[in-house]
Motif scaffolding. Structure first.
Motif, PDB file in Angstrom:
ATOM      1  N   ARG A   1       0.871  -1.180   0.000  1.00  0.00           N
ATOM      2  CA  ARG A   1       0.000   0.000   0.000  1.00  0.00           C
ATOM      3  C   ARG A   1       0.903   1.224   0.000  1.00  0.00           C
ATOM      4  NH1 ARG A   1      -3.316  -0.993   4.183  1.00  0.00           N
ATOM      5  NH2 ARG A   1      -4.889  -1.851   2.782  1.00  0.00           N
ATOM      6  N   LEU A   2       0.789   2.037  -1.060  1.00  0.00           N
ATOM      7  CA  LEU A   2       1.681   3.178  -1.242  1.00  0.00           C
ATOM      8  C   LEU A   2       0.916   4.488  -1.155  1.00  0.00           C
ATOM      9  CD1 LEU A   2       3.636   1.935  -4.415  1.00  0.00           C
ATOM     10  CD2 LEU A   2       3.944   1.250  -2.046  1.00  0.00           C
ATOM     11  N   GLY A   3       1.599   5.498  -0.629  1.00  0.00           N
ATOM     12  CA  GLY A   3       1.034   6.836  -0.639  1.00  0.00           C
ATOM     13  C   GLY A   3       1.540   7.655  -1.805  1.00  0.00           C
ATOM     14  N   ALA A   4       2.628   7.174  -2.456  1.00  0.00           N
ATOM     15  CA  ALA A   4       3.225   7.883  -3.581  1.00  0.00           C
ATOM     16  C   ALA A   4       4.043   6.905  -4.395  1.00  0.00           C
ATOM     17  CB  ALA A   4       4.105   9.032  -3.094  1.00  0.00           C
TER      18      ALA A   4
ATOM     19  N   THR B   1      -0.402  -7.523  -5.266  1.00  0.00           N
ATOM     20  CA  THR B   1      -1.527  -6.620  -5.031  1.00  0.00           C
ATOM     21  C   THR B   1      -0.970  -5.276  -4.606  1.00  0.00           C
ATOM     22  OG1 THR B   1      -2.957  -8.449  -4.338  1.00  0.00           O
ATOM     23  CG2 THR B   1      -3.633  -6.219  -3.732  1.00  0.00           C
ATOM     24  N   LEU B   2      -1.332  -4.237  -5.351  1.00  0.00           N
ATOM     25  CA  LEU B   2      -0.785  -2.905  -5.121  1.00  0.00           C
ATOM     26  C   LEU B   2      -1.920  -1.919  -4.920  1.00  0.00           C
ATOM     27  CD1 LEU B   2       2.002  -1.542  -5.067  1.00  0.00           C
ATOM     28  CD2 LEU B   2       1.733  -1.070  -7.499  1.00  0.00           C
ATOM     29  N   ASP B   3      -1.960  -1.271  -3.736  1.00  0.00           N
ATOM     30  CA  ASP B   3      -2.927  -0.219  -3.435  1.00  0.00           C
ATOM     31  C   ASP B   3      -2.232   1.123  -3.576  1.00  0.00           C
ATOM     32  OD1 ASP B   3      -4.935  -1.996  -2.875  1.00  0.00           O
ATOM     33  OD2 ASP B   3      -4.601  -1.997  -0.720  1.00  0.00           O
ATOM     34  N   MET B   4      -2.839   2.045  -4.345  1.00  0.00           N
ATOM     35  CA  MET B   4      -2.234   3.352  -4.586  1.00  0.00           C
ATOM     36  C   MET B   4      -3.303   4.437  -4.538  1.00  0.00           C
ATOM     37  SD  MET B   4       0.341   2.448  -7.767  1.00  0.00           S
ATOM     38  CE  MET B   4      -1.054   1.886  -8.781  1.00  0.00           C
ATOM     39  N   PRO B   5      -2.891   5.706  -4.385  1.00  0.00           N
ATOM     40  CA  PRO B   5      -3.856   6.810  -4.423  1.00  0.00           C
ATOM     41  C   PRO B   5      -4.573   6.867  -5.767  1.00  0.00           C
ATOM     42  CG  PRO B   5      -1.737   7.543  -3.565  1.00  0.00           C
ATOM     43  CD  PRO B   5      -1.528   6.169  -4.112  1.00  0.00           C
ATOM     44  N   GLY B   6      -5.773   7.385  -5.774  1.00  0.00           N
ATOM     45  CA  GLY B   6      -6.559   7.432  -7.004  1.00  0.00           C
ATOM     46  C   GLY B   6      -6.003   8.371  -8.050  1.00  0.00           C
TER      47      GLY B   6
ATOM     48  N   GLU C   1      -5.726  -7.233 -13.185  1.00  0.00           N
ATOM     49  CA  GLU C   1      -6.939  -6.486 -12.881  1.00  0.00           C
ATOM     50  C   GLU C   1      -6.563  -5.101 -12.373  1.00  0.00           C
ATOM     51  OE1 GLU C   1      -8.818  -8.867  -9.930  1.00  0.00           O
ATOM     52  OE2 GLU C   1      -9.747 -10.233 -11.372  1.00  0.00           O
ATOM     53  N   SER C   2      -7.309  -4.081 -12.782  1.00  0.00           N
ATOM     54  CA  SER C   2      -6.989  -2.716 -12.384  1.00  0.00           C
ATOM     55  C   SER C   2      -8.239  -1.914 -12.081  1.00  0.00           C
ATOM     56  CB  SER C   2      -6.188  -2.021 -13.495  1.00  0.00           C
ATOM     57  OG  SER C   2      -5.966  -0.653 -13.167  1.00  0.00           O
ATOM     58  N   ASP C   3      -8.192  -1.204 -10.951  1.00  0.00           N
ATOM     59  CA  ASP C   3      -9.244  -0.237 -10.633  1.00  0.00           C
ATOM     60  C   ASP C   3      -8.992   1.100 -11.317  1.00  0.00           C
ATOM     61  OD1 ASP C   3     -10.419  -2.089  -8.976  1.00  0.00           O
ATOM     62  OD2 ASP C   3      -9.662  -1.218  -7.103  1.00  0.00           O
ATOM     63  N   PHE C   4      -7.808   1.261 -11.917  1.00  0.00           N
ATOM     64  CA  PHE C   4      -7.417   2.508 -12.552  1.00  0.00           C
ATOM     65  C   PHE C   4      -7.652   2.430 -14.058  1.00  0.00           C
ATOM     66  CE2 PHE C   4      -4.851   2.046  -8.781  1.00  0.00           C
ATOM     67  CZ  PHE C   4      -4.819   3.309  -8.221  1.00  0.00           C
ATOM     68  N   PRO C   5      -8.132   3.499 -14.666  1.00  0.00           N
ATOM     69  CA  PRO C   5      -8.157   3.535 -16.129  1.00  0.00           C
ATOM     70  C   PRO C   5      -6.737   3.574 -16.668  1.00  0.00           C
ATOM     71  CG  PRO C   5      -8.761   5.681 -15.229  1.00  0.00           C
ATOM     72  CD  PRO C   5      -8.678   4.745 -14.069  1.00  0.00           C
ATOM     73  N   ILE C   6      -6.469   2.792 -17.692  1.00  0.00           N
ATOM     74  CA  ILE C   6      -5.124   2.695 -18.257  1.00  0.00           C
ATOM     75  C   ILE C   6      -5.172   3.108 -19.723  1.00  0.00           C
ATOM     76  CG2 ILE C   6      -3.191   1.155 -18.768  1.00  0.00           C
ATOM     77  CD1 ILE C   6      -4.183  -0.654 -16.500  1.00  0.00           C
ATOM     78  N   MET C   7      -4.324   4.067 -20.085  1.00  0.00           N
ATOM     79  CA  MET C   7      -4.154   4.427 -21.477  1.00  0.00           C
ATOM     80  C   MET C   7      -3.152   3.443 -22.076  1.00  0.00           C
ATOM     81  SD  MET C   7      -5.080   6.447 -23.937  1.00  0.00           S
ATOM     82  CE  MET C   7      -5.785   7.862 -23.064  1.00  0.00           C
ATOM     83  N   VAL C   8      -3.672   2.500 -22.855  1.00  0.00           N
ATOM     84  CA  VAL C   8      -2.860   1.368 -23.296  1.00  0.00           C
ATOM     85  C   VAL C   8      -1.972   1.752 -24.463  1.00  0.00           C
ATOM     86  CG1 VAL C   8      -2.928  -0.980 -24.227  1.00  0.00           C
ATOM     87  CG2 VAL C   8      -4.601  -0.264 -22.493  1.00  0.00           C
TER      88      VAL C   8
ATOM     89  N   GLY D   1       1.081   0.733 -20.473  1.00  0.00           N
ATOM     90  CA  GLY D   1       0.330   1.961 -20.690  1.00  0.00           C
ATOM     91  C   GLY D   1       0.619   2.978 -19.606  1.00  0.00           C
ATOM     92  N   THR D   2      -0.224   3.997 -19.520  1.00  0.00           N
ATOM     93  CA  THR D   2      -0.019   5.064 -18.543  1.00  0.00           C
ATOM     94  C   THR D   2      -1.187   5.128 -17.574  1.00  0.00           C
ATOM     95  OG1 THR D   2      -1.046   6.694 -20.018  1.00  0.00           O
ATOM     96  CG2 THR D   2       1.351   6.444 -20.145  1.00  0.00           C
ATOM     97  N   LEU D   3      -0.855   5.419 -16.326  1.00  0.00           N
ATOM     98  CA  LEU D   3      -1.850   5.732 -15.305  1.00  0.00           C
ATOM     99  C   LEU D   3      -1.849   7.240 -15.116  1.00  0.00           C
ATOM    100  CD1 LEU D   3      -0.993   3.005 -12.613  1.00  0.00           C
ATOM    101  CD2 LEU D   3      -2.712   2.875 -14.431  1.00  0.00           C
ATOM    102  N   GLY D   4      -3.026   7.856 -15.200  1.00  0.00           N
ATOM    103  CA  GLY D   4      -3.091   9.311 -15.088  1.00  0.00           C
ATOM    104  C   GLY D   4      -2.323   9.975 -16.217  1.00  0.00           C
ATOM    105  N   LYS D   5      -1.434  10.889 -15.840  1.00  0.00           N
ATOM    106  CA  LYS D   5      -0.645  11.611 -16.835  1.00  0.00           C
ATOM    107  C   LYS D   5       0.656  10.889 -17.199  1.00  0.00           C
ATOM    108  CE  LYS D   5      -2.305  16.058 -15.027  1.00  0.00           C
ATOM    109  NZ  LYS D   5      -1.904  17.332 -14.386  1.00  0.00           N
ATOM    110  N   GLY D   6       0.884   9.722 -16.602  1.00  0.00           N
ATOM    111  CA  GLY D   6       2.151   9.037 -16.818  1.00  0.00           C
ATOM    112  C   GLY D   6       3.231   9.664 -15.949  1.00  0.00           C
ATOM    113  N   GLY D   7       4.363   8.998 -15.878  1.00  0.00           N
ATOM    114  CA  GLY D   7       5.442   9.531 -15.046  1.00  0.00           C
ATOM    115  C   GLY D   7       6.486   8.481 -14.757  1.00  0.00           C
ATOM    116  N   ALA D   8       6.730   8.224 -13.471  1.00  0.00           N
ATOM    117  CA  ALA D   8       7.753   7.255 -13.072  1.00  0.00           C
ATOM    118  C   ALA D   8       7.365   5.852 -13.519  1.00  0.00           C
ATOM    119  CB  ALA D   8       7.933   7.290 -11.562  1.00  0.00           C
TER     120      ALA D   8
END
Length: 289
Positions: free
Chosen positions: A209-212, A228-233, A249-256, A267-274
């Motif tokens: 479970r990560l905060g960042a 299993t990875l829990d992350m901020p929305g 399986e992902s609760d996050f929308p992924i830009m594939v 793909g990218t989560l959100g705006k992409g990054g690390a």
């Protein structure tokens, strides 16, 4: 991006390493210093005592500045950490065995620019080099059929990083407020922090479970187990996830990017990054908000 064949080959090599590590010589990052003889500057040491389970109980504490790391290195035994409201790192160790002498394994530690490293150091046999305790991936450790188990418990203040490296044992860290790095071969990993974390094992599952996610990239890998990875929305990351015998399986929308399947996705989560890389062979991958 790795192909499935490359992933399988890499994991096969990891399985071989895990088997060798469990039964023979293991090289892990371990410095000189007998914990019972000399303490690092600023360390408080409690004399050893026998508890009700006939285990040797050893206790040290250090004032470690925020931004530094407490690192634990073992071979046989679990490593557990939890957050403390105080401002000192505390480390306890319990040694026990069925055949070997617990006193044959010493607890050594070294202060360095990055913090403090604490090691369970097994006796050298004269073959394969001298066992040494050094920070990070440096150092050398072989058990030579010594079955002493050393279990560690660590209290970690906010802002201090926690790193755990063991071979036969699990790693658990609860509600920390600093970065976490956890590695084992035969054991599960379960960590939670308000900051970032990364973890690897061979025979065991990973729950984090990560905060960042930080900025340097994170890797989570196992062979026989799920991730299993829990992350901020609102997480932003470049995702690579792959499994052979499992699904993603992902609760996050992924830009594939490219093709998508139940076993592999990039793909990218959100705006992409690390970079956020998750790999397993026999297990599923779950991304949770």
């Amino acid at each position: 991006m790795h192909t499935l064949d490359q992933i399988v080959a890499a994991r096969a090599r990891a399985v071989v390493f895990g088997a060798l590590a469990a039964v023979a010589a293991v090289t892990v990052g371990f410095s000189v210093g007998d914990a019972s003889a000399s303490s690092p500057k600023g360390a408080a040491t409690t004399p050893s005592a026998q508890d009700a389970a006939d285990q040797e109980n050893l206790h040290w504490s250090w004032a470690i500045a925020a931004g530094k790391t407490i690192e634990i290195k073992g071979v046989n035994g679990t490593v557990r950490a939890r957050r403390t409201p105080g401002n000192r790192v505390e480390v306890r160790a319990w040694k026990h065995a069925r055949r070997s002498d617990p006193e044959s394994v010493t607890i050594e530690f070294v202060e360095h620019a990055g913090g403090v490293t604490v090691c369970a150091v097994y006796p050298s046999s004269g073959f394969g080099g001298k066992n040494t305790c050094e920070p990070g991936e440096a150092g050398h450790m072989q058990t030579h059929n010594n079955d002493v188990v050393v279990d560690f418990e660590v209290l970690v203040p906010a802002g201090v990083g926690f790193t755990a490296r063991t071979v036969n044992g699990s790693v658990e860290a609860e509600s920390l407020a600093g970065p976490i790095v956890a590695h084992t071969v035969n054991g599960h990993i379960e960590v939670s922090t308000t900051r970032q974390a990364e973890a690897s094992t061979v025979n065991g599952s990973i729950t984090a479970r990560l905060g960042a996610t930080g900025s340097s990239g994170l890797d989570f890998s196992t062979v026989n187990g799920s991730i299993t990875l829990d992350m901020p929305g609102n997480v932003d990351a470049d995702l690579r996830a792959a499994t052979v015998n499992g699904r993603i399986e992902s609760d996050f929308p992924i830009m594939v990017k490219g093709s998508i399947s139940r076993h592999r996705i990039e793909g990218t989560l959100g705006k992409g990054g690390a970079r956020l890389q998750l790999e397993t062979v026999n297990g599923s991958i779950h991304l949770r908000k």
